[in-house]
Design an enzyme around this catalytic site. Structure first.
Site, mmCIF file in Angstrom:
data_model
loop_
_atom_site.group_PDB
_atom_site.id
_atom_site.type_symbol
_atom_site.label_atom_id
_atom_site.label_comp_id
_atom_site.label_asym_id
_atom_site.label_seq_id
_atom_site.Cartn_x
_atom_site.Cartn_y
_atom_site.Cartn_z
ATOM 1 N N GLU A 188 9.481 8.234 -17.181
ATOM 2 C CA GLU A 188 7.870 8.774 -17.567
ATOM 3 C C GLU A 188 7.555 8.310 -18.978
ATOM 4 O O GLU A 188 6.341 7.965 -19.036
ATOM 5 C CB GLU A 188 7.794 10.093 -17.154
ATOM 6 C CG GLU A 188 7.980 10.699 -15.804
ATOM 7 C CD GLU A 188 8.139 12.022 -15.652
ATOM 8 O OE1 GLU A 188 8.006 12.458 -14.323
ATOM 9 O OE2 GLU A 188 8.382 12.729 -16.613
ATOM 10 N N LYS A 204 15.893 21.651 -11.678
ATOM 11 C CA LYS A 204 15.367 20.498 -11.879
ATOM 12 C C LYS A 204 16.191 19.437 -12.565
ATOM 13 O O LYS A 204 16.998 19.636 -13.677
ATOM 14 C CB LYS A 204 14.147 20.664 -12.837
ATOM 15 C CG LYS A 204 13.043 21.598 -12.045
ATOM 16 C CD LYS A 204 12.332 20.663 -11.002
ATOM 17 C CE LYS A 204 11.730 19.522 -11.398
ATOM 18 N NZ LYS A 204 10.495 19.885 -12.082
ATOM 19 N N SER A 241 14.675 21.586 -16.914
ATOM 20 C CA SER A 241 13.472 22.414 -17.217
ATOM 21 C C SER A 241 13.797 23.460 -17.987
ATOM 22 O O SER A 241 14.998 24.061 -17.664
ATOM 23 C CB SER A 241 12.960 22.738 -15.682
ATOM 24 O OG SER A 241 12.007 23.863 -15.863
ATOM 25 N N HIS A 244 0.802 -1.213 0.112
ATOM 26 C CA HIS A 244 -0.081 -0.195 -0.124
ATOM 27 C C HIS A 244 0.859 1.465 -0.090
ATOM 28 O O HIS A 244 0.344 2.223 0.468
ATOM 29 C CB HIS A 244 -0.957 -0.077 1.478
ATOM 30 C CG HIS A 244 -1.694 -1.258 1.155
ATOM 31 N ND1 HIS A 244 -2.979 -1.403 0.795
ATOM 32 C CD2 HIS A 244 -1.542 -2.523 2.128
ATOM 33 C CE1 HIS A 244 -3.422 -2.602 1.205
ATOM 34 N NE2 HIS A 244 -2.509 -3.374 1.844
#
Length: 453
Positions: A287, A280, A274, A153
């Site tokens: 992704e 970043k 970024s 979980h």
């Protein structure tokens, strides 16, 4: 090609929707291979003269060299790769080229080409999956003793080793390879010689062409041979499951690379920045792998819906069978390579992982197990005793192993000083020696087996 029956040509829009050369040009190698096998068989059976067959074979060899060097020049009036090859063959050797289509239809031709392509795609993917497995096994061996929190979980559950966690993905990929292997075994029947749907009256040898193309046997039913696309759907289903496994791994890399976790630092080569925030480091490779899983599963659903309700034998709907397969292959291949590269270069922050493994009272189960094993307490009672100990530790703001013996004995008098030998995360991990468990020795055992495979 089919104009004898018609008084006029197709409407421009019909010509556009009917053309498939923009995507089925990928089948040119398979189409030429099938034509070579067919020509050799026709000559062996006396259906073609040796002279005509040799002319056809020389022409096909030249076309293959041209396509290899220059690619396929698309002519939508010729519809598909089969007619492009036949048209060029006619330009090279004249009317003899028309004899190649004896005892063959585009229906069995495309079914053969497509099976050959999917078979080769499976072999390429198998190699890419194996390479990712090798990376996982190498990193698992490197981190056989590195402790991290195990989650259920997404909550800290029990401490595990990073090597054990990585080997879970190795096992998923092992099942993926077995699914691809099963799909390959089932697809390896040759449709060539089935004709449009009913076979042919020519004395062909379908076993010879099947053997020449590396098939195990010719397909037993000519109607099924030209209309079956189970092999393509099975390929897409195996690809979908593999992509889902990659997506789960990618999701963990995204989470682990975030600052709140900080479990992994991805290399510059597999990160992006970024346009506005100079600090970043984005896990875009992971992704994109995660995103590709949606497109691959969409390709599977697309072909499923195309096949739904099609009557036997061939319908033009089947022209749409190839784009989803081609797309899924491309996406899965680049996903596998990206994931292998990303994991190969990743730096796992093992101290941060170990610290996180201490949180959430992750050795509570070890206390319960000790009560059962040493104090003879039934597990359900041990579960309740441990729950009370967790509550006390939580109220005190300490870990379980930081409770005093007096505090533990206040909870249950059967607890003695030996309990502290099982409450550390190192002791917890080391104790999980059951087959397939997370103990370092078990991880190394599974690494050895993986290397042997």
């Amino acid at each position: 090609m089919w104009g004898g029956r018609f008084g006029g040509g197709p409407a421009s829009l019909m010509a556009e929707i009917n053309s498939s050369i923009s995507f089925d040009k990928r089948l040119w190698r398979q189409d030429i291979a099938g034509s070579r096998a067919h020509a050799e068989m026709l000559a062996a059976q006396g259906i073609l003269t040796r002279e005509d067959a040799d002319a056809i074979l020389r022409g096909l060899e030249q076309i293959a060299a041209e396509f290899e060097a220059e690619g396929v020049t698309e002519d939508h009036a010729l519809e598909d790769i089969h007619m492009h090859v036949e048209h060029r063959l006619t330009e090279l050797i004249g009317p003899v080229a028309g004899r190649l289509h004896t005892a063959r239809s585009r229906n069995d031709q495309v079914a053969t080409d497509f099976r050959l392509w999917v078979r080769e795609a499976i072999d390429e993917l198998n190699g890419a999956v194996a390479e990712l497995q090798r990376v996982l096994v190498r990193r698992a061996e490197e981190h056989a003793q590195s402790i991290m929190p195990g989650f259920t979980h997404l909550q800290s559950a029990q401490p595990v080793t990073l090597g054990h966690h990585l080997l879970a993905y190795y096992e998923m990929l092992r099942r993926d390879r077995s699914r691809f292997a099963d799909a390959r075994a089932r697809l390896n029947e040759s449709p060539l010689g089935a004709g449009a749907l009913a076979g042919t009256g020519f004395p062909i040898d379908r076993h010879a062409t099947a053997a020449a193309l590396g098939f195990d046997r010719p397909a037993a039913n000519s109607i099924d041979a030209v209309s079956d696309r189970d092999f393509a759907l099975e390929f897409l289903m195996a690809a979908t499951q593999c992509s889902l496994h990659l997506s789960r791994l990618a999701e963990e890399m995204v989470i682990w690379a975030s600052q709140p976790f900080g479990f992994v630092a991805l290399s510059d080569g597999f990160s992006t920045g970024s346009s506005i925030m100079p600090q970043k480091r984005n896990p875009d490779a992971a992704e994109l792998v995660r995103g590709h899983a949606g497109r691959i599963s969409g390709a599977m659903l697309s072909l499923t819906m195309t096949l739904k309700g099609l009557p036997l034998a061939y319908s033009k709907d089947l022209q749409d069978d190839k784009p989803p397969v081609f797309e899924a292959f491309d996406l899965l291949m680049i996903s596998l390579r990206a994931m292998a590269g990303m994991l190969d270069e990743a730096r796992f922050e093992t101290e941060r992982m170990r610290k996180a493994a201490e949180a959430g009272f992750s050795t509570a189960t070890d206390l319960a197990d000790w009560l059962v094993r040493v104090a003879g307490v039934p597990f359900r009672e041990a579960h309740h005793i441990t729950g009370r100990a967790v509550k006390v530790a939580e109220e005190q703001g300490v870990q379980l192993w930081e409770l005093t013996l007096a505090q533990l004995r206040d909870i249950n008098a059967r607890i003695d000083k030996n309990v502290f030998s099982v409450l550390s995360i190192e002791a917890s991990v080391a104790s999980r020696t059951s087959f397939g468990g997370t103990a370092p020795d078990q991880v190394r055992l599974q690494v050895g087996k993986a290397k042997s495979r």
